[in-house]
Motif scaffolding. Structure first.
Motif, mmCIF file in Angstrom:
data_model
loop_
_atom_site.group_PDB
_atom_site.id
_atom_site.type_symbol
_atom_site.label_atom_id
_atom_site.label_comp_id
_atom_site.label_asym_id
_atom_site.label_seq_id
_atom_site.Cartn_x
_atom_site.Cartn_y
_atom_site.Cartn_z
ATOM 1 N N ASP A 1 0.830 -1.212 0.000
ATOM 2 C CA ASP A 1 0.000 0.000 0.000
ATOM 3 C C ASP A 1 0.857 1.252 0.000
ATOM 4 O O ASP A 1 0.449 2.291 -0.511
ATOM 5 C CB ASP A 1 -0.911 0.012 1.234
ATOM 6 N N THR A 2 2.040 1.168 0.624
ATOM 7 C CA THR A 2 2.943 2.313 0.620
ATOM 8 C C THR A 2 4.294 1.859 0.079
ATOM 9 O O THR A 2 4.607 0.657 0.088
ATOM 10 C CB THR A 2 3.177 2.859 2.044
ATOM 11 N N LEU A 3 5.095 2.830 -0.340
ATOM 12 C CA LEU A 3 6.428 2.497 -0.844
ATOM 13 C C LEU A 3 7.274 1.889 0.277
ATOM 14 O O LEU A 3 8.036 0.947 0.053
ATOM 15 C CB LEU A 3 7.084 3.759 -1.428
ATOM 16 N N THR A 4 7.121 2.415 1.488
ATOM 17 C CA THR A 4 7.877 1.880 2.627
ATOM 18 C C THR A 4 7.586 0.395 2.812
ATOM 19 O O THR A 4 8.502 -0.414 3.016
ATOM 20 C CB THR A 4 7.498 2.653 3.913
ATOM 21 N N GLN A 5 6.325 0.032 2.717
ATOM 22 C CA GLN A 5 5.946 -1.372 2.861
ATOM 23 C C GLN A 5 6.583 -2.221 1.746
ATOM 24 O O GLN A 5 7.123 -3.297 2.012
ATOM 25 C CB GLN A 5 4.428 -1.451 2.758
ATOM 26 N N ALA A 6 6.541 -1.698 0.553
ATOM 27 C CA ALA A 6 7.122 -2.432 -0.586
ATOM 28 C C ALA A 6 8.631 -2.614 -0.390
ATOM 29 O O ALA A 6 9.183 -3.703 -0.612
ATOM 30 C CB ALA A 6 6.832 -1.685 -1.890
ATOM 31 N N ILE A 7 9.289 -1.539 0.063
ATOM 32 C CA ILE A 7 10.746 -1.594 0.275
ATOM 33 C C ILE A 7 11.075 -2.627 1.361
ATOM 34 O O ILE A 7 11.973 -3.456 1.197
ATOM 35 C CB ILE A 7 11.288 -0.189 0.656
ATOM 36 N N ASN A 8 10.333 -2.597 2.461
ATOM 37 C CA ASN A 8 10.593 -3.556 3.545
ATOM 38 C C ASN A 8 10.418 -4.984 3.065
ATOM 39 O O ASN A 8 11.224 -5.864 3.379
ATOM 40 C CB ASN A 8 9.663 -3.279 4.739
#
Ligand code: AMP
Ligand code: GLY
Length: 427
Positions: free
Chosen positions: A389-396
């Motif tokens: 849902d967020t870029l941070t989530q995708a990166i993690n």
């Protein structure tokens, strides 16, 4: 539908992965493919540069649609050859592909069409080019005209650097005939964004935008590579800005080519830079980006086979592209030493562990099967894509998977996607 993907990298694995999800694709082949494409399609051992071999094979196997990944077969005229024997192909003709394969063609074309781009001069005489440097402000950019494996562009801060670049390209002929002519152009500053678009020769529809990380090391340090990772959508992109790029870059390019008798069917990839005075086109590519494709296709909600077929049949205007609202990222794991010298043949572990992680997909770039094991076989080895849902989530999610994959001398950047937070608006 029987579909053939031409190429052997992460981009082609992503294309095959997306096409596999289409209920319309009954049989899927990749030539020559890699150890990753082998799990979603049938690999055909014909090189992407073997145009005769591919034409004969595609005819014999009644292929309904061929999708060309890399620029080199397009530069060799694969689309022309397939067209001659009545095989539908997604990719431009050799002449239309000059938009990528000749920087001189591309720059002159942009100038004629009024597409915003850096001011430039073309030279084919070494002495004249060197003399021109005397009166130029620095920094400036020196570019070999032809394909040079991504190494033909030098951003030069002082005159000596530019003289050295001219020497390498024009006198030493390190890139062969690609160095017969050079472009010397104004250096622009700003964030870069990859704007890829589907085109049927008339209608051009942009995909979700993305941002590549071309330097080898964290913080954009080190030599230029084919791309060490990407995220999408690009943080500074707004609907208004994309509309401007559509009106001032993509549509004029497709119209200009058509008016020159070169209808452009395939992906038109505009490498843009967002300068303080507005977006400017740095270059065009005649194909999907790598690793851009590995972040774009996971967000596409329309059937890829339908879109490609509509382009080939000249009815892209009938299509609506639907995109997920999520963000995605792809972290490339490369062989130590890439983009310079590196060794291959090392076994890769951890792929089974990450295979079932939700919202993660590992795309193989340079891998091969050896004695039943997956081993490294190229500079860029894997592209680990993830979305959320967020870029941070995708990166993690992506880095969590990267941490479980191991091979000797592996190298990856730790900051893929961070540009969105440090230089953009972030998510
Ligand atoms: P190209 O192959 O033309 O995309 O160039 C490769 C890379 O060189 C681009 O992604 C930019 O980072 C850089 N570059 C090319 N042209 C320019 C320019 N006029 N100003 C600043 N950087 C450039
Ligand atoms: N990632 C840059 C390219 O595909 O050209």
């Amino acid at each position: 539908m029987r579909v053939l993907v031409v190429g052997a990298g992460g981009r082609e694995h992503a294309l095959a992965w997306a096409l596999r999800r289409s209920p319309r694709v009954e049989e899927l082949f990749v030539a020559p493919g890699n150890a990753g494409t082998d799990s979603v399609a049938v690999n055909v051992p014909i090189k992407a540069s073997d145009i005769d071999g591919l034409t004969e094979w595609a005819r014999g196997n009644e292929i309904d649609l061929t999708v060309v990944g890399p620029e080199s077969p397009l530069a060799l005229g694969i689309a022309d050859r397939f067209g001659e024997v009545g095989l539908p192909v997604f990719g431009p003709s050799r002449e239309a592909a000059r938009i990528e394969t000749s920087k001189v063609f591309s720059k002159v074309f942009m100038q004629e069409e009024g597409i915003p781009t850096a001011d430039f001069e073309v030279f084919q005489d070494f002495d004249k080019a060197t003399a021109y440097l005397q009166k130029c402000p620095f920094p400036l950019v020196v570019k070999a005209d032809g394909l040079a494996g991504g190494k033909g562009v030098s951003v030069c801060h002082v005159r000596q650097e530019a003289e050295d670049a001219l020497q390498v390209i024009m006198e030493d002929r390190v890139f062969g005939d690609a160095g017969t002519r050079v472009v010397i152009e104004e250096c622009l500053t700003g964030q870069e964004v990859s704007v890829l678009a589907f085109s049927d020769g008339q209608t051009v529809m942009p995909m979700v935008t993305s941002q590549d990380h071309k330097a080898a090391y964290d913080g954009d340090k080190g030599p230029n590579t084919g791309g060490m990772g990407c995220y999408a959508p690009m943080s500074l992109m707004t609907p208004e800005l994309l509309d401007e790029i559509q009106r001032r870059v993509l549509q004029p390019a497709v119209d200009g080519l058509r008016l020159r008798g070169l209808p452009y069917v395939g992906v038109l990839y505009a490498g843009m830079i967002l300068t303080p005075t507005g977006p400017q086109a740095l270059e065009f590519n005649c194909r999907f980006g790598d690793p851009e494709t590995q972040v774009i296709l996971p967000l596409l909600r329309t059937d890829l086979a339908d879109v490609l077929e509509a382009c080939v049949e000249g009815r892209l205007h009938e299509m609506t592209l639907r995109w997920s609202k999520e963000a995605s990222v792809c972290v490339v794991i490369a062989s130590g030493g890439y983009p310079k010298n590196y060794r291959t043949g090392y076994p890769i572990s951890g792929l089974d562990e990450v295979a079932d992680l939700p919202d993660v997909q590992v795309f193989h770039a340079g891998t091969a099967l050896k004695d039943g094991m997956i081993v490294t076989a190229g500079g860029r080895v894997l592209g680990v894509s993830a979305w959320g849902d967020t870029l941070t989530q995708a990166i993690n999610r992506a880095y969590c998977a990267v941490g479980r994959i191991r091979f000797r001398d592996q190298h990856f950047r730790h900051d893929i996607g961070q540009k969105a937070f440090t230089e953009g608006v972030g998510m």
